[in-house]
Design a protein around this motif. Structure first.
Motif, short mmCIF file in Angstrom:
data_model
loop_
_atom_site.label_atom_id
_atom_site.label_comp_id
_atom_site.label_asym_id
_atom_site.label_seq_id
_atom_site.Cartn_x
_atom_site.Cartn_y
_atom_site.Cartn_z
N UNK A 190 16.14 2.79 11.19
CA UNK A 190 16.60 3.37 12.45
C UNK A 190 15.47 4.11 13.16
N UNK A 194 14.20 3.12 16.86
CA UNK A 194 14.17 4.07 17.98
C UNK A 194 12.75 4.23 18.54
N UNK A 239 19.87 7.69 0.80
CA UNK A 239 20.74 6.70 0.16
C UNK A 239 19.95 5.51 -0.38
N UNK B 239 26.63 6.37 2.43
CA UNK B 239 25.76 7.37 3.05
C UNK B 239 26.17 7.65 4.49
N UNK B 243 27.56 11.12 6.02
CA UNK B 243 26.94 11.69 7.21
C UNK B 243 27.97 12.01 8.27
N UNK B 256 26.80 7.18 18.68
CA UNK B 256 25.36 6.91 18.63
C UNK B 256 25.04 5.83 17.58
N UNK B 257 25.66 5.98 16.43
CA UNK B 257 25.45 5.04 15.33
C UNK B 257 25.95 3.65 15.71
#
Lengths: 306, 306
Positions: A190, A194, A239, B239, B243, B256-257
């Motif tokens: 991620x 980004x 993780x 995970x 979160x 966002x994810x």
């Protein structure tokens, strides 16, 4: 050929990265090591062989280094004296600029005139490291003495997760003459994603071209290697660390994971129009880890359809 | 238009998915709900509005359902009587085929003749669910009675992580007439990525065209919603669950994810040549969750550059 690919800003550049042998080896030992490496590499379809310039990074952190630091042969010396003639592949020499004083560095640049040469400048590991010349001066000298050199920079996706400004660092390095970037080993998908988003957005907003981003991946064969990677500052999401440490076959799982992460980044870049390459790194000494890096390289060749 | 996009096997199809209101509402209440939904949707640039056909899935598991099951209005009735005229966007009606007997289902197909109609057949939630007609018969009846209907199927990336055969299920459904697929809500990026890899490889190997894969994403506003999603069989990697549950703003983080996951899949598909679309789902009733789904939809529009 590599020079053209870089200057045409192409995706799909493929590197293999190794550290030169320890400096304490005898000439015969070095020849034997070089022969082995050449045998392993000679049939591979890669665009360049990356040779790291190892510096003792202990200044950077108080945590104990999991593997002892031992001086390695200068990558230029190793490339020229042991690899050059038998291996018909361009080398990409890392240069920890802080190791040199102005005179040495200028002479080194001077001696590389008149032929294709690829290098990546690396800054000091921390602000506490004693340096003689800094990055700013290294860029300036390169421009003055030998501007033909194909220059790369390093890029750290993890840093982007923390500070969201890695793309700005990259564009500033481009202004200083960098024509491609090699990342630190990437396990944080991620963060890398980004970075690419911000890299592309900034390029569009400021009408600046995108240069190749070459993501480094590396197999990890043991918990100790994993600790070493963390010590080097590589961000392994908790993780994934958990999964690898508890894995019955950490090496196989890390190869699979690295391949999936790179495949995603490669086609993500392709879809978005960002040139993405790969650097398969083998920093370990264990035979199974080296074999795994070669296997990973074959996987990446398939992904790149080469 | 939607029909053409699907039949041309285009990427970038965008859906918004809602459940019809509870059947116990009065006509006035239904009109009020419909008005609100129309207001929210009328300015959106989407290709279709998905209407789910809710069945009681309690048969599927012994675990207690986090939200009680309540019968909802038939999606066809809701679309025709409350949404049709004011909302100029094609609807995609889910059809839980196991709810109907042969006569009802045949009549329903018959009544959809002579106009563009899009539907997704859904099988029984478990083998224990009492069904009158099965998927095989539904496909057969559709072919016999009204083959013009644009038919979609469901695809579950999570199942691919477990069994590695979701792409075979998809191609078998294509043979039965499916022309596009809508996934179950996806939080498992690697599972979805591997499904796409196998989907592409099989298509190349057997020289079969790829139809659009429309990934569903949905904001999650509370731990209870998260539990409900898990109850529905959605695989949320531990995970990520951790979160989200520990997040100060679970809704914002899940939006966002979801956006990052979809953006990766969209451009990954673009890079590999797989047509990818998106279905932003709003299954919740809470206003902030609905607002978040609209915000997410706007993000996806930007990603798709529409």
């Amino acid at each position: 050929m590599l020079k053209d690919k870089i200057r045409n800003k192409e995706g799909g550049i493929l590197f293999y990265g190794i550290t030169p042998p320890k400096a304490k080896n005898t000439k015969e030992e070095l020849e034997a090591i070089a022969k082995k490496q050449i045998d392993r590499l000679k049939d591979l379809d890669i665009d360049g062989l990356v040779l790291y310039d190892i510096q003792d990074e202990s200044d950077r952190t108080d945590v104990k280094r999991p593997f002892p630091y031992m001086e390695t042969l200068d990558p230029c010396v190793y490339a020229k004296q042991y690899l050059d003639a038998p291996l018909h592949v361009p080398v990409v020499i890392y240069r920890a600029v802080g190791k040199y004083d102005k005179e040495e560095f200028s002479e080194w640049l001077e001696n590389r005139k008149g032929r294709d040469f690829h290098t990546v400048f690396v800054g000091a590991a921390s602000k506490e490291t004693k340096v003689t010349i800094g990055m700013r001066e290294a860029y300036k000298l390169k421009k003055e003495i030998n501007d033909d050199i194909v220059l790369g920079g390093i890029m750290i996706p993890e840093r982007h997760t923390l500070k969201q400004d890695e793309h700005l660092k990259v564009f500033s390095k481009i202004d200083n003459g960098c024509e491609f970037f090699v990342s630190q080993c990437v396990y944080d998908l991620m963060g890398a994603k980004r970075f690419l988003d911000d890299y592309l957005a900034y390029s569009k907003e400021h009408n600046k071209p995108l240069v190749p981003i070459i993501f480094t991946i590396t197999p990890c064969g043991s918990s100790k290697t994993l600790d070493f990677m963390k010590w080097l500052g590589i961000n392994i999401p908790p993780h994934l660390e958990e999964r690898l440490k508890n894995s019955e076959n950490i090496l196989e799982d890390s190869v699979k994971l690295s391949r999936d992460i790179f495949e995603i980044l490669y086609f993500y870049g392709k879809g978005k129009g960002i040139p993405i390459g790969c650097n398969v790194e083998s920093v370990a000494i264990r035979k199974d880890e080296i074999d795994a890096s070669i296997e990973l390289l074959h996987d990446i060749q398939k992904i790149m359809d080469r």
